[in-house]
Scaffold this active site. Structure first.
Site, PDB file in Angstrom:
ATOM      1  N   LYS A 187      15.697 -16.856 -37.890  1.00 28.56           N
ATOM      2  CA  LYS A 187      15.997 -17.245 -39.199  1.00 28.56           C
ATOM      3  C   LYS A 187      14.953 -17.029 -40.223  1.00 28.56           C
ATOM      4  CE  LYS A 187      19.665 -20.635 -38.554  1.00 28.56           C
ATOM      5  NZ  LYS A 187      20.169 -21.908 -38.826  1.00 28.56           N
ATOM      6  N   LYS A 205      28.137 -11.481 -31.734  1.00 30.71           N
ATOM      7  CA  LYS A 205      28.549 -12.797 -31.619  1.00 30.71           C
ATOM      8  C   LYS A 205      29.593 -12.829 -33.004  1.00 30.71           C
ATOM      9  CE  LYS A 205      27.642 -17.667 -31.694  1.00 30.71           C
ATOM     10  NZ  LYS A 205      26.584 -18.486 -31.714  1.00 30.71           N
ATOM     11  N   LYS A 257      31.068 -15.782 -39.196  1.00 28.74           N
ATOM     12  CA  LYS A 257      31.463 -15.814 -40.320  1.00 28.74           C
ATOM     13  C   LYS A 257      30.836 -15.015 -41.551  1.00 28.74           C
ATOM     14  CE  LYS A 257      29.670 -20.265 -40.066  1.00 28.74           C
ATOM     15  NZ  LYS A 257      30.258 -21.442 -39.719  1.00 28.74           N
TER      16      LYS A 257
END
Ligand code: TRP
Length: 335
Positions: free
Chosen positions: A118, A200, A203
């Protein structure tokens, strides 16, 4: 929550309200949360405090929280059986997280793969919250003396950290926290992108056809499955190198309960077109009642407010006991 007669194991899990809920979230986590309610004493949270480690626009964030609450209720989380609350409503989480921060080493947090990923992805906002995110998650879990934490593989390292911190704290102060086990559900599908099945389902994928959202219309769902990337073998079978078909089989299996052998048998001699249509139809039928219930909940804000208020109050009481116990051991003067 139901009065417990026999002592059921406590399950804790949480999900971030960071956007629309996807078929991947549903098949990988929430469907299992619903199934676990029968056997366990389940405590689920919307981890909204975690979400602000990435900058949010206030109005969209607020909408995402309410939408996620309605969607998860619609997926069958039953507030008569389980606790389902909003993390920021229960102030013990941030409090215990602070205490645990002081029992967590800089080096440990630096080794968390999610932090490394991240911080590379949001290089312009590597804030301290992103760094200490795992200790907040540790607090979430330990406050409820959870036995089991259902999580996806990407969160397993955080549950390992939870165990380490719980053991360290217990080693210093006696038996304060239950040391939880990660629980990777056996039938929890890891749903991959429909456009690049090595990634994966997400969204935030730039390609809208990569990801099915729970609230997509039947037409949109069918279109996305029809466009799903496959291979040139034209045989429905589970095998290495056939990631697209493997993913469609995993989705179909998670929805219908059919085994891979049964699916291979049922689609023997049929083309990918037929298979994609069957997967699309199965997903449409699975999501239809969820979308209908979501529409009901989202139109009844008073009912939802009643649910999360009550759950938050109970969560506050349960978690306060653990927080007090931990703070007393550390030497704080309780009021
Ligand atoms: N970090 C988790 C995720 O993004 C969500 C989460 C927060 C969680 N607190 C938790 C999961 C406690 C399990 C237990 O998926």
């Amino acid at each position: 929550m139901e009065q417990q007669t026999e002592k059921k194991k406590v399950v804790f899990s949480a999900i971030q309200p960071s956007g629309t809920i996807t078929l991947g979230n549903y098949l990988g986590a929430i469907k299992n949360w619903a199934a676990m309610q029968e056997e366990f004493s389940c405590i689920y949270a919307l981890a909204d405090l975690h979400t602000i480690t990435v900058r949010q626009e206030a109005a969209a964030f607020r909408k995402n929280i309410i939408d996620a609450y309605a969607s998860i209720l619609a997926c069958g989380i039953d507030t008569e059986k389980s606790l389902f609350f909003i993390q920021s409503h229960v102030n013990t989480h941030a409090q215990l997280a602070w205490v645990l921060d002081c029992y967590t080493q800089f080096g440990e947090l630096s080794r968390m793969t999610q932090f490394k990923d991240k911080s590379a992805k949001h290089a312009d906002n590597v804030n301290a919250g992103l760094f200490t995110y795992p200790t907040l998650m540790v607090a979430d879990i330990l406050l409820y003396q959870a036995d089991m934490v259902p999580v996806g593989a990407d969160q397993k390292q955080h549950v390992e950290l939870t165990r380490n911190i719980a053991e360290r704290f217990n080693g210093l102060y006696g038996n304060v926290f239950k040391v939880p086990e990660p629980y990777i559900p056996k039938n929890g599908a890891r749903v991959m992108s429909l456009q690049d099945p090595t990634k994966k389902m997400s969204k935030s994928d730039e390609n809208v056809n990569a990801c099915v959202n729970l609230m997509d219309s039947p037409e949109v769902i069918m279109k996305k499955f029809k466009r799903a990337v496959t291979d040139s073998e034209a045989k429905v079978r589970y095998a290495e190198g056939k990631e697209g078909i493997n993913n469609l089989m995993a989705i179909y299996s998670a929805v219908t309960g059919l085994s891979f052998e049964q699916i291979e048998h049922d689609f023997d001699g049929k083309g990918y077109g037929d298979f994609k249509t069957a997967v699309g139809e199965a997903v449409i039928e699975e999501l239809r009642p969820i979308r209908e219930k979501y529409e009901q909940y989202i139109a009844d804000k008073a009912y939802m407010q009643d649910c999360y208020k009550k759950a938050g109050e109970i969560a506050q009481k349960i978690s306060q006991r653990t927080l007090d116990k931990a703070m007393k051991k550390v030497g704080f003067v309780l009021k």
